[in-house]
Design a protein around this motif. Structure first.
Motif, PDB file in Angstrom:
ATOM      1  N   PRO A 229       0.803  -1.226   0.000  1.00 28.05           N
ATOM      2  CA  PRO A 229       0.000   0.000   0.000  1.00 28.05           C
ATOM      3  C   PRO A 229       0.837   1.278   0.000  1.00 28.05           C
ATOM      4  O   PRO A 229       0.693   2.134   0.863  1.00 28.05           O
ATOM      5  N   HIS A 230       1.736   1.392  -0.958  1.00 27.56           N
ATOM      6  CA  HIS A 230       2.478   2.639  -1.176  1.00 27.56           C
ATOM      7  C   HIS A 230       2.041   3.135  -2.552  1.00 27.56           C
ATOM      8  O   HIS A 230       1.937   2.323  -3.487  1.00 27.56           O
ATOM      9  N   PRO A 231       1.783   4.459  -2.691  1.00 24.44           N
ATOM     10  CA  PRO A 231       1.220   4.927  -3.968  1.00 24.44           C
ATOM     11  C   PRO A 231       2.091   4.590  -5.179  1.00 24.44           C
ATOM     12  O   PRO A 231       1.563   4.408  -6.277  1.00 24.44           O
TER      13      PRO A 231
ATOM     14  N   TYR B  41      10.439  15.022 -11.813  1.00 25.52           N
ATOM     15  CA  TYR B  41      10.213  14.506 -10.452  1.00 25.52           C
ATOM     16  C   TYR B  41      11.524  14.182  -9.729  1.00 25.52           C
ATOM     17  O   TYR B  41      11.673  13.109  -9.130  1.00 25.52           O
ATOM     18  N   LEU B  42      12.470  15.111  -9.758  1.00 31.80           N
ATOM     19  CA  LEU B  42      13.791  14.830  -9.172  1.00 31.80           C
ATOM     20  C   LEU B  42      13.734  14.615  -7.662  1.00 31.80           C
ATOM     21  O   LEU B  42      14.594  13.950  -7.090  1.00 31.80           O
ATOM     22  N   ALA B  43      12.707  15.193  -6.999  1.00 32.24           N
ATOM     23  CA  ALA B  43      12.638  15.054  -5.534  1.00 32.24           C
ATOM     24  C   ALA B  43      11.948  13.759  -5.105  1.00 32.24           C
ATOM     25  O   ALA B  43      11.912  13.435  -3.912  1.00 32.24           O
ATOM     26  N   VAL B  44      11.391  13.031  -6.056  1.00 31.00           N
ATOM     27  CA  VAL B  44      10.664  11.810  -5.685  1.00 31.00           C
ATOM     28  C   VAL B  44      11.643  10.692  -5.308  1.00 31.00           C
ATOM     29  O   VAL B  44      12.678  10.507  -5.945  1.00 31.00           O
ATOM     30  N   HIS B  45      11.265   9.978  -4.251  1.00 32.12           N
ATOM     31  CA  HIS B  45      12.139   8.917  -3.732  1.00 32.12           C
ATOM     32  C   HIS B  45      11.739   7.535  -4.239  1.00 32.12           C
ATOM     33  O   HIS B  45      10.552   7.228  -4.368  1.00 32.12           O
ATOM     34  N   THR B  46      12.761   6.696  -4.495  1.00 25.88           N
ATOM     35  CA  THR B  46      12.557   5.252  -4.658  1.00 25.88           C
ATOM     36  C   THR B  46      13.666   4.567  -3.855  1.00 25.88           C
ATOM     37  O   THR B  46      14.579   5.230  -3.354  1.00 25.88           O
ATOM     38  N   ALA B  47      13.564   3.237  -3.752  1.00 24.70           N
ATOM     39  CA  ALA B  47      14.597   2.479  -3.010  1.00 24.70           C
ATOM     40  C   ALA B  47      15.169   1.436  -3.959  1.00 24.70           C
ATOM     41  O   ALA B  47      14.821   0.250  -3.893  1.00 24.70           O
ATOM     42  N   PRO B  48      16.037   1.862  -4.880  1.00 22.47           N
ATOM     43  CA  PRO B  48      16.464   0.959  -5.952  1.00 22.47           C
ATOM     44  C   PRO B  48      17.176  -0.286  -5.424  1.00 22.47           C
ATOM     45  O   PRO B  48      18.006  -0.209  -4.530  1.00 22.47           O
TER      46      PRO B  48
ATOM     47  N   TRP C 172       5.619   8.201 -10.209  1.00 20.71           N
ATOM     48  CA  TRP C 172       6.377   9.286  -9.570  1.00 20.71           C
ATOM     49  C   TRP C 172       5.420  10.378  -9.061  1.00 20.71           C
ATOM     50  O   TRP C 172       5.571  10.873  -7.948  1.00 20.71           O
ATOM     51  N   ALA C 173       4.441  10.731  -9.881  1.00 19.48           N
ATOM     52  CA  ALA C 173       3.511  11.800  -9.478  1.00 19.48           C
ATOM     53  C   ALA C 173       2.779  11.413  -8.190  1.00 19.48           C
ATOM     54  O   ALA C 173       2.586  12.232  -7.295  1.00 19.48           O
ATOM     55  N   ALA C 174       2.405  10.139  -8.091  1.00 19.76           N
ATOM     56  CA  ALA C 174       1.647   9.688  -6.918  1.00 19.76           C
ATOM     57  C   ALA C 174       2.516   9.629  -5.660  1.00 19.76           C
ATOM     58  O   ALA C 174       1.995   9.588  -4.547  1.00 19.76           O
ATOM     59  N   SER C 175       3.833   9.637  -5.837  1.00 22.12           N
ATOM     60  CA  SER C 175       4.743   9.429  -4.691  1.00 22.12           C
ATOM     61  C   SER C 175       5.363  10.723  -4.176  1.00 22.12           C
ATOM     62  O   SER C 175       6.211  10.668  -3.269  1.00 22.12           O
ATOM     63  N   ILE C 176       4.959  11.856  -4.732  1.00 23.77           N
ATOM     64  CA  ILE C 176       5.564  13.138  -4.315  1.00 23.77           C
ATOM     65  C   ILE C 176       5.437  13.294  -2.794  1.00 23.77           C
ATOM     66  O   ILE C 176       4.359  13.065  -2.230  1.00 23.77           O
ATOM     67  N   GLY C 177       6.547  13.651  -2.171  1.00 26.01           N
ATOM     68  CA  GLY C 177       6.526  13.961  -0.739  1.00 26.01           C
ATOM     69  C   GLY C 177       6.563  12.752   0.188  1.00 26.01           C
ATOM     70  O   GLY C 177       6.492  12.907   1.407  1.00 26.01           O
ATOM     71  N   GLN C 178       6.678  11.559  -0.358  1.00 23.91           N
ATOM     72  CA  GLN C 178       6.683  10.363   0.496  1.00 23.91           C
ATOM     73  C   GLN C 178       8.044   9.688   0.426  1.00 23.91           C
ATOM     74  O   GLN C 178       8.621   9.588  -0.655  1.00 23.91           O
ATOM     75  N   PRO C 179       8.524   9.155   1.553  1.00 28.61           N
ATOM     76  CA  PRO C 179       9.724   8.313   1.449  1.00 28.61           C
ATOM     77  C   PRO C 179       9.381   7.039   0.680  1.00 28.61           C
ATOM     78  O   PRO C 179       8.215   6.634   0.626  1.00 28.61           O
ATOM     79  N   ALA C 180      10.386   6.413   0.117  1.00 30.97           N
ATOM     80  CA  ALA C 180      10.149   5.145  -0.586  1.00 30.97           C
ATOM     81  C   ALA C 180       9.842   4.051   0.420  1.00 30.97           C
ATOM     82  O   ALA C 180      10.202   4.147   1.595  1.00 30.97           O
ATOM     83  N   PHE C 181       9.192   3.021  -0.069  1.00 32.11           N
ATOM     84  CA  PHE C 181       8.904   1.848   0.765  1.00 32.11           C
ATOM     85  C   PHE C 181      10.182   1.012   0.850  1.00 32.11           C
ATOM     86  O   PHE C 181      10.742   0.633  -0.173  1.00 32.11           O
TER      87      PHE C 181
END
Ligand code: NAP
Length: 289
Positions: free
Chosen positions: A106-108, A164-171, A251-260
């Motif tokens: 349940p992460h966007p 979306y450079l500020a968007v986080h992922t956990a590669p 990416w748009a849905a994840s703005i402002g959230q840390p990655a899972f």
């Protein structure tokens, strides 16, 4: 001896699964549509098969090995072929490990509707009803996507234009996905497991590009572009509009959230997952001209 068929053996993850299976003593068979171009280690038996031509699968699954204990499945082929292919696999194999995605997390980032998600759901349903014991691997963003995303621009200069450079992922490193796959292919105790796999750190896309700059010893300059600009420009580096839209939506849905971020790689393999800097250092040559 554990007889393993790797389907998708020439791909990013499958290639790592093959090389990590070899030291376990497993008898490894690698399926590809183009054996002459596979470039796999000589100890591997390379077999010719196409998931969209089910009659080609029997030989790959049974062949000289007299059966298959475990199948590693990567599915990037057309959905229509999935039913007949799964019937063949279920007839010959004793266990299956499928490379899926975090469909239930349940992460966007993971919850945007798209065709790739629908395909994975379809394959999972077929596997669940096949009667085979299964394990689903659910990796998030592959670190290796950075090659498709940024290598062309970084090879050409020091500027990276990206949305979306500020968007986080956990590669996650492909070797860590493969390490979990090998456990599930070779050990008991993974039937019915759904392993959500991520890298160890939540990193913004800007931090990821900077990390590549560190790995190659060259500072890189970032230019943020709008989603609409990106929609036009990304088509030059990504395979299809459907992939571009899938990424832009996530990416748009994840703005402002840390990655899972999960600890599953360490729990299953006993080793911490590799960092994005580890990945970028190992792949530095691919970002240099
Ligand atoms: N990229 C991500 O961030 C991410 C995240 C989560 C999940 N995933 C999932 O991971 C999977 C992709 O894994 P990957 O990157 O390791 O794959 P990949 O590098 O794209 O390689 C695809 C593999 O599939 C094989 N293949 C394609 N069509 C085939 C067919 N008709 N018959 C038999 N083999 C076929 C190719 O073999 P030949 O060409 O040699 O035949 C190749 O080995 C996808 O299902 C994707 O949804 C990706």
């Amino acid at each position: 001896m554990n007889r393993v068929l790797v389907i998708g053996a020439t791909g990013t993850v499958g290639r790592q699964v093959v090389s990590q299976l070899l030291p376990t003593g497993a008898q490894v068979r690698a399926m590809t549509r183009s054996p002459e171009a596979a470039g796999l280690p000589p100890q591997v038996e390379v077999v010719c098969g196409d998931l969209t031509l089910p009659e080609t699968l029997d030989g790959c699954l049974d062949g000289g090995m007299g059966g298959t204990d475990a199948v590693f499945l990567v599915w990037t082929a057309l959905p229509a072929a999935a039913g007949p292919a799964m019937e063949r696999i279920a007839r010959h194999a004793r266990r299956i490990v499928y490379l899926s995605a975090p469909l239930k997390t349940p992460h966007p980032f993971f919850q945007q509707p798209n065709p790739s998600r629908a395909l994975a759901e379809r394959i999972e349903r077929l596997i669940e009803t096949s009667g085979l014991p299964w394990t689903f691997l659910r990796p998030g963003m592959f670190a290796a996507n950075a090659l498709g995303f940024w290598a062309p621009q970084i090879r050409a200069g020091d500027v990276v234009r990206w949305p979306y450079l500020a968007v986080h992922t956990a590669p996650i490193h492909e070797r860590d996905i493969a390490a979990v796959a090998v456990r599930a292919l070779c050990e008991d105790g993974h039937a019915g497991a759904e392993y959500v796999l991520t890298g160890p750190q939540s990193l913004s896309q800007a931090e990821q590009v900077a990390t590549i700059g560190r790995a190659i010893g060259r500072p890189l300059r970032l230019e943020e572009i709008s989603p609409d600009q990106a929609r036009r420009e990304l088509l030059a580096v990504l395979p299809a509009p459907v992939v571009v839209n899938m990424l832009l939506d996530a990416w748009a849905a994840s703005i402002g959230q840390p990655a899972f971020v999960t600890s599953t790689v360490a729990e299953i393999t006993g080793a911490p997952p590799r960092t994005f800097l580890d990945w970028a250092t190992g792949h530095a040559a691919e970002f240099r001209t």
